[in-house]
Enzyme design. Structure first.
Site, PDB file in Angstrom:
ATOM      1  N   HIS A 120       0.833  -1.209   0.000  1.00 18.46           N
ATOM      2  CA  HIS A 120       0.000   0.000   0.000  1.00 18.46           C
ATOM      3  C   HIS A 120       0.860   1.248   0.000  1.00 18.46           C
ATOM      4  O   HIS A 120       0.666   2.166  -0.794  1.00 18.46           O
ATOM      5  CB  HIS A 120      -0.929  -0.011   1.219  1.00 18.46           C
ATOM      6  CG  HIS A 120      -1.758   1.229   1.326  1.00 18.46           C
ATOM      7  ND1 HIS A 120      -1.375   2.304   2.098  1.00 18.46           N
ATOM      8  CD2 HIS A 120      -2.911   1.579   0.729  1.00 18.46           C
ATOM      9  CE1 HIS A 120      -2.282   3.254   1.988  1.00 18.46           C
ATOM     10  NE2 HIS A 120      -3.234   2.843   1.162  1.00 18.46           N
ATOM     11  N   ARG A 140       5.209  40.834  -9.232  1.00 14.05           N
ATOM     12  CA  ARG A 140       4.560  41.603  -8.165  1.00 14.05           C
ATOM     13  C   ARG A 140       5.598  42.567  -7.597  1.00 14.05           C
ATOM     14  O   ARG A 140       6.490  42.149  -6.871  1.00 14.05           O
ATOM     15  CB  ARG A 140       4.068  40.673  -7.072  1.00 14.05           C
ATOM     16  CG  ARG A 140       3.129  39.585  -7.536  1.00 14.05           C
ATOM     17  CD  ARG A 140       2.904  38.626  -6.364  1.00 14.05           C
ATOM     18  NE  ARG A 140       1.851  37.675  -6.604  1.00 14.05           N
ATOM     19  CZ  ARG A 140       2.060  36.457  -7.095  1.00 14.05           C
ATOM     20  NH1 ARG A 140       3.281  36.049  -7.402  1.00 14.05           N
ATOM     21  NH2 ARG A 140       1.038  35.633  -7.258  1.00 14.05           N
ATOM     22  N   ARG A 168       3.351  44.327 -12.665  1.00 15.82           N
ATOM     23  CA  ARG A 168       2.124  44.835 -12.035  1.00 15.82           C
ATOM     24  C   ARG A 168       2.488  45.902 -11.017  1.00 15.82           C
ATOM     25  O   ARG A 168       3.377  45.706 -10.181  1.00 15.82           O
ATOM     26  CB  ARG A 168       1.378  43.701 -11.328  1.00 15.82           C
ATOM     27  CG  ARG A 168       0.081  44.218 -10.715  1.00 15.82           C
ATOM     28  CD  ARG A 168      -0.614  43.172  -9.914  1.00 15.82           C
ATOM     29  NE  ARG A 168       0.153  42.811  -8.727  1.00 15.82           N
ATOM     30  CZ  ARG A 168      -0.217  41.866  -7.876  1.00 15.82           C
ATOM     31  NH1 ARG A 168      -1.312  41.165  -8.103  1.00 15.82           N
ATOM     32  NH2 ARG A 168       0.506  41.590  -6.816  1.00 15.82           N
ATOM     33  N   GLY A 191      -6.551  37.748 -13.034  1.00 15.60           N
ATOM     34  CA  GLY A 191      -6.019  37.447 -11.709  1.00 15.60           C
ATOM     35  C   GLY A 191      -7.053  36.583 -11.011  1.00 15.60           C
ATOM     36  O   GLY A 191      -7.908  37.056 -10.277  1.00 15.60           O
ATOM     37  N   THR A 192      -6.968  35.272 -11.269  1.00 16.05           N
ATOM     38  CA  THR A 192      -8.072  34.406 -10.839  1.00 16.05           C
ATOM     39  C   THR A 192      -8.081  34.132  -9.339  1.00 16.05           C
ATOM     40  O   THR A 192      -9.061  33.590  -8.832  1.00 16.05           O
ATOM     41  CB  THR A 192      -8.071  33.077 -11.615  1.00 16.05           C
ATOM     42  OG1 THR A 192      -6.747  32.561 -11.623  1.00 16.05           O
ATOM     43  CG2 THR A 192      -8.559  33.285 -13.020  1.00 16.05           C
ATOM     44  N   ASP A 250      -7.933  36.598  -6.956  1.00 13.05           N
ATOM     45  CA  ASP A 250      -8.896  37.600  -6.499  1.00 13.05           C
ATOM     46  C   ASP A 250     -10.239  37.431  -7.190  1.00 13.05           C
ATOM     47  O   ASP A 250     -11.282  37.569  -6.556  1.00 13.05           O
ATOM     48  CB  ASP A 250      -8.353  39.010  -6.738  1.00 13.05           C
ATOM     49  CG  ASP A 250      -7.640  39.547  -5.506  1.00 13.05           C
ATOM     50  OD1 ASP A 250      -8.170  39.340  -4.387  1.00 13.05           O
ATOM     51  OD2 ASP A 250      -6.566  40.159  -5.645  1.00 13.05           O
ATOM     52  N   CYS A 287      -2.946  34.755 -14.621  1.00 15.17           N
ATOM     53  CA  CYS A 287      -1.777  34.713 -13.754  1.00 15.17           C
ATOM     54  C   CYS A 287      -2.119  34.299 -12.322  1.00 15.17           C
ATOM     55  O   CYS A 287      -1.329  34.469 -11.408  1.00 15.17           O
ATOM     56  CB  CYS A 287      -1.055  36.054 -13.761  1.00 15.17           C
ATOM     57  SG  CYS A 287      -2.066  37.403 -13.147  1.00 15.17           S
TER      58      CYS A 287
END
Ligand code: ADP
Ligand code: MG
Ligand code: MG
Length: 880
Positions: free
Chosen positions: A460, A566, A622, A772-773, A775, A837
């Protein structure tokens, strides 16, 4: 029995199905049917379809009379084929009841063997076979499995009884127990059952059968299965099929046995038959690690004819499926039976080698090679390996089976719960256990590595670790384990909880203490598959990187640009944060500009280094995004220092800090709102970007540097226009002053639903979109990523969500916003480029979605770049 002509078919004999019916029959059922079709020795039986499972849940967890009747019709047919009868006193039929979903879920669902036995039948078998030990062994196993799987009594009570019996008889192995011992055990088991359940153990085979089938359906919804599905993107709605199959007995004595084998090495991919077997054993004995099995090659010495037949079947199966096969077989008194075949699970390393080898052998096309590799698996190759020098200098203190490759170094823990708890505290741990079981899954996930005392290459621990890409060394029998006191002895040393240990899953070596690890690189077959993938994909892959070092790493891994830099990450370094804090605490524009002037050169040189590292590939920068309070000091000493630097009182500074407090910073004064209030910040950042681009362009005239300035958190076009005007005025002035030509772009993040809804308007100003997925997901769902942990588990339990929307893009909601924004944006500005992004940019199913909605690129963290490249290629191949 009445046959309803219009009724739906839910049950299929193996002879009625085939390998392409995976959705309906599950993987196991479809392949049993396919092997039957190929004329292989498969104990016959039938498959109850996944539709029956769905219906079971739709009917309020009940197997309808109609389906029960259909099952019994198939039992009758099976009895005719077998010449045996269910519950018969002459020639009884015994079956196994096995789960089998569309995608294999090893260890997740439970199997029952030897069903159909009761006190009368076992005596018939004992008498007629002249092998009472076998009959009683079957019976005690059946009671054990049925109690555990169907009635959830718990394995351990039975195991305790076995251990007690072995102790009384002075034997160490199960196989040394006699028929009488096993008969006594069976009796004890039934008593145990009665005391736990309050009823007698069922004797009617039909009742046993329906109970077992229902248990398989039920197990589709057990917590382990739910966790596994979430980790592996398997929808709950698929359901599982159930296979009812005549038993082949591997426990009839020394001419019987059972085993598992792979046509290629699942750890390295090497083309050679690999596997293990045990004589006089049944079912899961090989993988359970109760006894240590022998390598498959030794079967040649024990039973040459069976071995040759098996090798031939293996070759036929691999050629037929054109992929590495993982097979289960049982030998009943010198006769071979095939019980399962499937495309074998493998390490990422093996997956790459096998794919390349199959191409070279002319078995598959490059397209197929690219499509057959699970991108998520690559992650493991991007994990650290031991530092070559350090490992050469180190002396192992033990060696066991190299069950799952990679290197792990961490503190020793002894339980899955500890592994999980320590992992959550940020500790690196190595989980050391006698053997693992499916309950340990979450702890195994949290561990850097797994070390077991018992079990072979197909135990396992080994199988699950390989699936997870976690390093595992199994079967280290030299370890003297004392689980109770959380310690063990190895090589004359006692290791306690919290002590450091290092294990190498590629060699099986175990080391005392810390051995440093180094990051992996793309080479050999990995590089070759990546090159193949790049031929097929249309989606570009960029990276999220803030430093030249990260950017460089990402470029090595194939990134074609930076999709998100950033800038605020650059402010936290010691020499900059002071100036930044002065900027925040400034009272006037002049004071603020003076502070920003100090920061400007740092930003400029950071951007220059990034442009240098990217060698002309696109870089999206950004502008400042987080709320300012994230930057202010919290320590008294720092506050005093700031006051002194600013010529202000400590009280004044504290007042400023307090004024920055926000009730909901996620939705507060951040993103482009900062520039609307303090245009100086955007001016400074623009200057830094443009000057950096001009300087690097001068040094490298052949690079085409086009700065991409990205404005965060825009929800309204006028807001974007305001900021863009500041940027454009500043940039144009810089460019004119330098007397050069420089093209640049100003675009926006789409991370507020309103921006997506008004994307046609936004696109009038934005020259590119980047989703900006992270946020966008927060804002669309209305809950924050940082707090979702508090209730997501409840949402999983209730099946409201099947996966974490922050890890896997919510295509129905967030995805629709993206799709719409792309469409609206391109209506206004057909040549605009769109990317993503958020974290989702490195998640395969999300990448596929991005391909479908026509994004130009995905951007993800450096180590996800190869995953995104492969996922993008697969999406392109799929949509062909
Ligand atoms: P899993 O998916 O966990 O491997 P399986 O249904 O394949 O579960 O079965 C568990 C074990 O029981 C395997 O070793 C398998 O080969 C064995 N087994 C299942 N059905 C039979 C059968 N009819 N005869 C003999 N062994 C069987
Ligand atoms: Mg199993
Ligand atoms: Mg199996």
């Amino acid at each position: 029995m009445e046959v309803d002509l219009v009724s739906h078919k839910y049950v299929y004999a193996f002879s009625e199905g085939n390998g392409s019916m995976r959705e309906l029959l599950g993987g196991k059922g479809a392949n049993l049917a396919e092997m039957t079709k190929l004329g292989m020795p498969v104990p016959q039986g039938f498959t109850i379809s996944t539709e029956a499972c769905t219906k079971y849940y739709d009917d309020g967890r009940k197997i309808s009379d109609e389906i029960q009747a259909e099952i019994m019709e198939h039992i009758v047919k099976l009895e005719e084929t077998a010449g045996k009868k269910f519950g018969d006193n002459e020639n009884p039929l015994l079956v196994s009841v096995r789960s089998g979903a569309r995608a294999s879920m090893p260890g997740m669902m439970d199997t029952i063997l030897n069903l159909g036995l009761n006190e009368d039948v076992v005596k018939v078998l004992a008498d007629k076979s002249g092998n009472p030990r076998w009959a009683w062994d079957c019976y005690r196993r059946f009671i054990q499995m049925y109690s555990d799987v169907v009635m959830e009594v718990g394995k351990k009570y039975f195991e305790e009884l076995i251990d007690k019996m072995k102790e009384e008889k002075g034997v160490t192995e199960d196989v040394d127990l006699t028929a009488e011992d096993l008969a006594v055990l069976a009796g004890q088991f039934k008593d145990e059952y009665k005391s736990k359940i309050g009823k007698d153990f069922p004797t009617d085979p039909k009742e046993q059968l329906m109970g077992a089938i229902e248990a398989v359906f039920r197990s589709w919804d057990n917590p382990r299965a739910n966790v596994y599905r979430r980790d592996n993107d398997i929808p709950y709605s698929w359901g599982t099929a159930v296979n009812v199959q005549m038993m082949a007995f591997g426990n009839m004595g020394d001419t019987s046995g059972t085993g598992v084998a792979f046509t290629r090495d699942p750890a390295t991919g090497e083309k050679k038959l690999m596997g293990e077997f045990l004589m006089n054993a049944q079912g899961e004995d090989v993988v359970a690690g109760v006894r240590t099995p022998s390598p498959i090659a030794q079967l040649h010495d024990v039973m040459p004819e069976v071995y040759d037949q098996f090798v031939e079947i293996c070759n036929t199966l691999e050629n037929h499926y054109r992929d590495m096969q993982d097979m289960e077989f049982t030998i009943e008194d010198k006769k071979l039976y095939m019980l399962q075949t499937r495309n074998g699970k493998r390490t990422a390393k093996a997956a790459l080698k096998i794919a390349c080898d199959l191409v070279d052998e002319g078995m598959i096309s490059e397209e197929k090679a690219v499509a057959m590799i699970d991108p998520r698996n690559l992650d493991t190759l991007l994990h650290p390996q031991f530092d070559a020098k350090a490992i050469k200098a180190a002396t192992p203190i033990g060696k066991a089976l190299p069950a799952s490759p990679g290197a792990a170094c961490g503190k020793i823990v002894f339980t899955a719960d500890d592994a999980k708890a320590w992992g959550e505290k940020g500790e690196k741990v190595v989980l050391v256990r006698l053997e693992t079981s499916p309950e340990d899954i979450e702890g195994m996930k949290a561990a850097q590595g797994i070390l077991t005392v018992r079990g072979g290459m197909t135990s396992h621990a080994a199988v699950v670790a390989r699936g997870m890409g976690t390093c595992c060394v199994s079967g280290c029998q030299e370890i003297k384990m004392d689980e109770e006191n959380k310690q063990f002895e190895l090589d004359g040393k006692t290791f306690k909880e919290g002590d450091y240990i290092s294990i190498d899953g590629s060699t099986g070596n175990i080391y005392d203490g810390i051995i440093p690890t180094v990051p992996a690189e793309i080479a050999g077959e990995f590089g070759r598959i990546m090159d193949m993938a790049d031929k097929f994909r249309t989606l570009k892959v960029r990276t999220n990187a803030d430093t030249p070092a990260d950017a460089k790493k990402a470029r090595e891994l194939g990134a074609e640009g930076i999709g998100l830099c950033r800038t605020e990450h650059m402010f936290f370094e010691a020499d900059r944060i002071a100036a930044f804090r002065e900027m925040i605490c400034a009272d006037t524009v002049e004071e603020r500009e003076a502070a920003l002037d100090k920061i400007m050169p740092y930003q400029q040189s950071d951007f220059e280094a990034l442009y240098e590292a990217l060698e002309g590939c696109p870089v999206t920068i950004r502008f400042l995004d987080p709320p300012l309070h994230e930057f202010v000091p919290t320590e008294e000493a720092d506050i005093e220092a700031l006051a002194k630097a600013q010529g202000k009182s400590v009280a004044d500074i504290k007042a400023i800090i307090n004024s920055l407090h926000e009730f909901n910073p996620m939705m507060g004064h951040r993103g482009c709102r900062l520039t609307v209030t303090y245009p100086e910040i955007a001016k400074m950042q623009t200057k830094a970007v443009i000057r950096a681009a001009i300087n690097v362009s001068k040094a490298h005239p052949d690079w085409k540097i086009v700065p991409e300035i990205m404005i965060p958190l825009v929800g309204e076009v006028k807001e974007l226009k305001f900021v863009k005007d500041v940027v454009v005025a500043t940039a144009d002035k810089e460019i004119a002053a330098a007397g050069v030509e420089l093209k640049y772009e100003v675009g926006t993040m789409i991370e507020i639903p309103r921006a997506a809804l008004t994307a046609d308007e936004i696109a009038k100003e934005a020259e590119f979109f980047c989703f900006g997925t992270n946020d966008l997901t927060q804002m669309t769902f209305g809950f924050s990523r940082d707090d979702a942990g508090k209730f997501l588990d409840a949402y999983y339990d209730t099946k409201i969500y099947e996966s974490d929307p922050f890890a896997k893009l919510d295509q129905a909601g967030v995805g629709q916003l993206m799709k719409m924004a792309v469409k609206l944006g391109k209506q206004t500005r057909p040549d605009m480029h769109c990317g993503i992004c958020g974290e989702h940019g490195g998640d395969p199913s999300s990448v596929e979605f991005c391909h479908e909605i026509g994004l130009d690129y995905v951007s993800c963290s450096p180590f996800r770049v190869p995953i995104a490249r492969l996922a993008a290629a697969q999406a392109a191949i799929k949509s062909k």
